[in-house]
Design an enzyme around this catalytic site. Structure first.
Site, PDB file in Angstrom:
ATOM      1  N   GLU A  37       2.835   2.150 -29.847  1.00  0.00           N
ATOM      2  CA  GLU A  37       1.951   1.006 -30.080  1.00  0.00           C
ATOM      3  C   GLU A  37       0.616   1.440 -30.674  1.00  0.00           C
ATOM      4  O   GLU A  37       0.045   0.744 -31.504  1.00  0.00           O
ATOM      5  CB  GLU A  37       1.728   0.233 -28.768  1.00  0.00           C
ATOM      6  CG  GLU A  37       2.985  -0.367 -28.166  1.00  0.00           C
ATOM      7  CD  GLU A  37       3.657  -1.410 -29.059  1.00  0.00           C
ATOM      8  OE1 GLU A  37       3.030  -1.861 -30.041  1.00  0.00           O
ATOM      9  OE2 GLU A  37       4.815  -1.774 -28.768  1.00  0.00           O
ATOM     10  N   TYR A 120      -3.727  -6.509 -27.539  1.00  0.00           N
ATOM     11  CA  TYR A 120      -2.369  -6.321 -28.044  1.00  0.00           C
ATOM     12  C   TYR A 120      -1.650  -5.176 -27.318  1.00  0.00           C
ATOM     13  O   TYR A 120      -0.571  -5.355 -26.752  1.00  0.00           O
ATOM     14  CB  TYR A 120      -2.345  -6.065 -29.562  1.00  0.00           C
ATOM     15  CG  TYR A 120      -0.967  -5.587 -29.951  1.00  0.00           C
ATOM     16  CD1 TYR A 120       0.082  -6.497 -30.011  1.00  0.00           C
ATOM     17  CD2 TYR A 120      -0.685  -4.237 -30.117  1.00  0.00           C
ATOM     18  CE1 TYR A 120       1.375  -6.083 -30.260  1.00  0.00           C
ATOM     19  CE2 TYR A 120       0.598  -3.805 -30.361  1.00  0.00           C
ATOM     20  CZ  TYR A 120       1.623  -4.725 -30.441  1.00  0.00           C
ATOM     21  OH  TYR A 120       2.897  -4.306 -30.648  1.00  0.00           O
ATOM     22  N   ASP A 138       0.092  -9.894 -32.125  1.00  0.00           N
ATOM     23  CA  ASP A 138      -0.277  -9.140 -33.328  1.00  0.00           C
ATOM     24  C   ASP A 138      -0.276 -10.097 -34.520  1.00  0.00           C
ATOM     25  O   ASP A 138      -0.154 -11.319 -34.360  1.00  0.00           O
ATOM     26  CB  ASP A 138       0.699  -7.986 -33.544  1.00  0.00           C
ATOM     27  CG  ASP A 138       2.046  -8.492 -34.006  1.00  0.00           C
ATOM     28  OD1 ASP A 138       2.376  -9.656 -33.726  1.00  0.00           O
ATOM     29  OD2 ASP A 138       2.768  -7.732 -34.669  1.00  0.00           O
TER      30      ASP A 138
END
Length: 339
Positions: A37, A120, A138
Site C-alpha cells: 500500500e 487510505y 483512493d
DNA sequence: CAGACGTGGAT
DNA sequence: TATCCAAGTCT
C-alpha cells in the site's frame, strides 16, 4: 443505491471472478500488505510489482526493514518516486518493532498513529489484513462513488473524501477487505476515467450517473496548478583521479538522493568556486540538455564539465557512482555525460 | 486548506 | 505536445 445488499453481492461476486493475481494478494502477512500500500500511493500497479518483489526479497519482515541502512533502502526505492515514503515507512516500522513487538497493530487507532499512515493506507491495511470494517478511499473509489451517486462535489477536497469514506462505511459488509479491493478494482478496470466499460459493469443498475447519461462528466476535480519552470546549470566536476563531485540533496525535494552540483543559470562559475572552495578550469564543454517534469515543477538542465586539482570531501570514484541513489532527473543528465 | 512531493502510462 | 492521473500523505 437502491438495494445495498444487492449492490454488495454483485460487486463481491464480480470481484471474486475477475480479481487480478497480484503479488500482495498471495500473502496474508500484514507487513507485506502494508508495504504494497505504501508503494501503491499515486503509483500504478504495473510499476509497483518489481519493486515489491525486490523489497520482500531484501526486507522480508518487519525487523529486516527496521534495521536496514537508509541509503540502501533509498537505492532500492530509486526510480519509484516520492522518496519520503520509504523513510516514513522505516520510521513507522521501527516503531512497530520497538512498541508492538514487531507485530503490525490490528488496533486501528494504534495503526493510524504511525508515520505515513493516512486515511487510505489505514483503511486498506486494517481491512485487508485484519478485516476491520474501515473504508479505503483512493482515486478509483472516489470516481466510482461519484458516478454511482451522481455526486458533483469536488472530489479533491479532503472534506468530501471524508464524507465518501463515511458513506462507504455505512454499507460496509463483513468482507471489508474484499469489498474495498472490489471497489478499487472496479475503478481500475471498468469504471475508468476515460471510456468506462459501463456495459461490463456489475453494478450498472445501481449507477445514477449511468441512468442520467452523466458518467463522462464525473468525477468533478479542480484543475491542477501550472508547473513552475526552473533552469539549472549542472556541473560534472572532475579531478585527475577519475573522481567526480556528487552530494546529497538537501531540502525536501529528492531529499537524500545524490546530485551533481546544480545552480540557477545566472550563477557565475566564480561564485561556485567560492562556495565549493575550489579553483576550477572551465573549458566550457557542454555535455547535454535535459528536461525533467515533476508533479509541480519542470527542470531544464544544461550540463557542463569542469576540472580541478583541488581536494573536496564530496569527490567520489566514477566507478562508485552507480551505487548511490540518484533521481531520474539526475540519471538523465548523467547518462549524457557517460555516453 | 493549499501546496509540496516523482515517475511513467495513456490519450 | 499537453494533460490527466495513478491503491495519498505531510506540512
Amino acid at each position: 443505491m437502491l438495494n445495498i445488499s444487492d449492490f454488495n453481492n454483485n460487486l463481491l461476486v464480480w470481484y471474486q471472478a475477475n480479481k487480478r493475481d497480484l503479488p500482495w494478494r498471495r500473502t496474508s502477512d500484514p507487513y507485506r500488505i502494508w508495504l504494497s500500500e505504501v508503494m501503491l500511493q499515486q503509483t500504478q500497479v504495473i510499476t509497483v510489482i518489481p519493486y515489491f518483489e525486490k523489497f520482500i526479497t531484501n526486507y522480508p519482515d518487519i525487523d529486516s526493514l527496521a534495521d536496514a541502512d537508509e541509503g540502501r533502502l533509498l537505492k532500492d526505492w530509486e526510480g519509484l518516486g516520492y522518496y519520503n515514503r520509504i523513510r516514513n515507512f522505516q520510521t513507522a516500522v521501527k516503531e512497530v518493532q520497538n512498541t508492538y513487538d514487531s507485530k503490525v497493530p490490528d488496533d486501528p487507532d494504534a495503526f493510524f498513529s504511525l508515520k505515513g499512515v493516512g486515511p487510505y493506507i489505514g483503511g486498506a491495511v486494517q481491512s485487508i489484513a485484519f478485516n476491520n470494517l474501515l473504508a479505503a478511499v483512493d482515486g478509483n473509489v472516489l470516481r466510482v462513488m461519484a458516478r454511482l451517486n451522481l455526486d458533483y462535489r469536488d472530489m479533491t477536497k479532503a472534506s468530501v473524501q471524508k464524507s465518501v469514506k463515511q458513506n462507504i462505511e455505512a454499507i460496509m459488509p463483513l468482507e471489508a477487505g474484499d469489498f474495498n479491493q472490489a471497489l478499487m478494482e472496479l475503478g481500475a478496470t471498468i469504471c475508468t476515467p476515460r471510456a468506462p466499460k459501463c456495459i461490463m459493469c456489475p453494478v450498472q443498475g445501481h449507477c445514477e450517473a449511468y441512468k442520467a447519461g452523466e458518467v463522462a462528466s464525473l468525477p468533478v476535480k479542480k484543475k491542477a496548478k501550472a508547473k513552475k519552470e526552473i533552469y539549472y546549470n549542472v556541473y560534472f566536476i572532475l579531478n585527475d583521479n577519475e573522481e567526480i563531485i556528487l552530494r546529497k540533496q538537501e531540502g525536501t525535494l529528492l531529499q537524500g538522493m545524490y546530485e551533481l552540483p546544480k545552480y540557477d543559470i545566472d550563477t557565475s562559475v566564480e561564485s561556485i568556486e567560492e562556495e565549493l572552495g575550489l579553483t576550477l578550469d572551465h573549458p566550457n564543454l557542454h555535455v547535454g540538455s535535459v528536461k525533467h517534469v515533476f508533479t509541480h515543477q519542470v527542470w531544464y538542465m544544461e550540463g557542463y564539465v569542469l576540472y580541478t586539482k583541488d581536494a573536496h570531501p564530496d569527490f567520489i570514484s566514477l566507478n562508485e557512482v552507480e551505487k548511490l541513489p540518484m533521481s531520474k532527473a539526475m540519471q538523465k543528465i548523467y547518462r549524457q555525460f557517460e555516453g
